[in-house]
Design a protein around this motif. Structure first.
Motif, PDB file in Angstrom:
ATOM      1  N   THR A 105       0.847  -1.190   0.000  1.00 15.68           N
ATOM      2  CA  THR A 105       0.000   0.000   0.000  1.00 15.68           C
ATOM      3  C   THR A 105       0.882   1.239   0.000  1.00 15.68           C
ATOM      4  O   THR A 105       1.739   1.392   0.862  1.00 15.68           O
ATOM      5  CB  THR A 105      -0.916   0.020   1.245  1.00 15.68           C
ATOM      6  N   ILE A 106       0.660   2.093  -0.997  1.00 18.26           N
ATOM      7  CA  ILE A 106       1.396   3.353  -1.105  1.00 18.26           C
ATOM      8  C   ILE A 106       0.423   4.468  -0.743  1.00 18.26           C
ATOM      9  O   ILE A 106      -0.629   4.609  -1.370  1.00 18.26           O
ATOM     10  CB  ILE A 106       1.935   3.563  -2.534  1.00 18.26           C
ATOM     11  N   VAL A 107       0.764   5.238   0.283  1.00 16.60           N
ATOM     12  CA  VAL A 107      -0.104   6.332   0.729  1.00 16.60           C
ATOM     13  C   VAL A 107       0.628   7.657   0.571  1.00 16.60           C
ATOM     14  O   VAL A 107       1.770   7.803   1.009  1.00 16.60           O
ATOM     15  CB  VAL A 107      -0.540   6.147   2.200  1.00 16.60           C
ATOM     16  N   VAL A 108      -0.063   8.612  -0.061  1.00 13.93           N
ATOM     17  CA  VAL A 108       0.460   9.965  -0.242  1.00 13.93           C
ATOM     18  C   VAL A 108      -0.519  10.932   0.420  1.00 13.93           C
ATOM     19  O   VAL A 108      -1.709  10.918   0.108  1.00 13.93           O
ATOM     20  CB  VAL A 108       0.591  10.314  -1.742  1.00 13.93           C
ATOM     21  N   CYS A 109      -0.016  11.742   1.329  1.00 11.22           N
ATOM     22  CA  CYS A 109      -0.821  12.799   1.941  1.00 11.22           C
ATOM     23  C   CYS A 109      -0.195  14.123   1.519  1.00 11.22           C
ATOM     24  O   CYS A 109       0.829  14.540   2.080  1.00 11.22           O
ATOM     25  CB  CYS A 109      -0.857  12.659   3.461  1.00 11.22           C
TER      26      CYS A 109
END
Length: 165
Positions: A105-109
């Motif tokens: 899972t790649i998460v960008v905020c």
């Protein structure tokens, strides 16, 4: 008098159970619902870019049973650490297969200016924390600093897939 006391206890118990149920619902709503392989809630990608990434990741999943999901969010609240958020989100969504635990899972905020890669236990046998950190720092972030989110995500995914093979 005893009947009135029993009614009060019953009402207090009911209110307590109702509050507990609401608290559990709130916890569940911490994460957005998955809408696919690419979950661009921050809308940093164009429709064409989302479609291209979806096609790449879908084909990879079909070929290998390994699943990669990309998520862009405007907040990780109530979390303070994006890595923990990414790990919990991947677990919550069930990224990868349960038997192999082979999800990523790649998460960008974007408002937080933070990013994380979370791996399942089966995935981290190959894609270690060190490898994921290197891909983040040397491949993805330089593109992000140029304002090119799509290129950063695409190059990062390509590199991770090459290593994972």
């Amino acid at each position: 008098m005893k009947t009135a006391f029993k009614i009060v206890v019953l009402l207090v118990t009911f209110v307590f159970i109702s509050c507990k149920g609401n608290a559990q619902e709130t916890k569940k709503s911490t994460f957005p619902e998955s809408i696919g392989i690419i979950n661009d809630y921050s809308e940093i990608l164009t429709e064409l870019q989302r479609n291209e990434l979806t096609k790449t990741l879908y084909n990879y999943n079909i070929k290998t049973t390994r699943q990669i999901k990309v998520v862009t969010v405007d907040s990780i609240s109530p979390y303070t650490k994006i890595q923990k958020y990414a790990t919990d989100l991947g677990n919550h969504w069930g990224v990868g297969t349960a038997e192999k635990n082979n999800g990523l899972t790649i998460v960008v905020c974007t408002p937080c200016r933070e990013m994380a890669i979370a791996t399942g236990t089966g995935t981290e046998l190959v894609l270690t924390n060190e490898i994921c950190s290197t891909v983040l720092e040397k491949t993805i972030l330089p593109e992000f600093k140029k304002g090119d989110f799509y290129s950063g995500i695409k190059k990062g995914i390509t590199e991770l897939i090459e290593i994972w093979e």
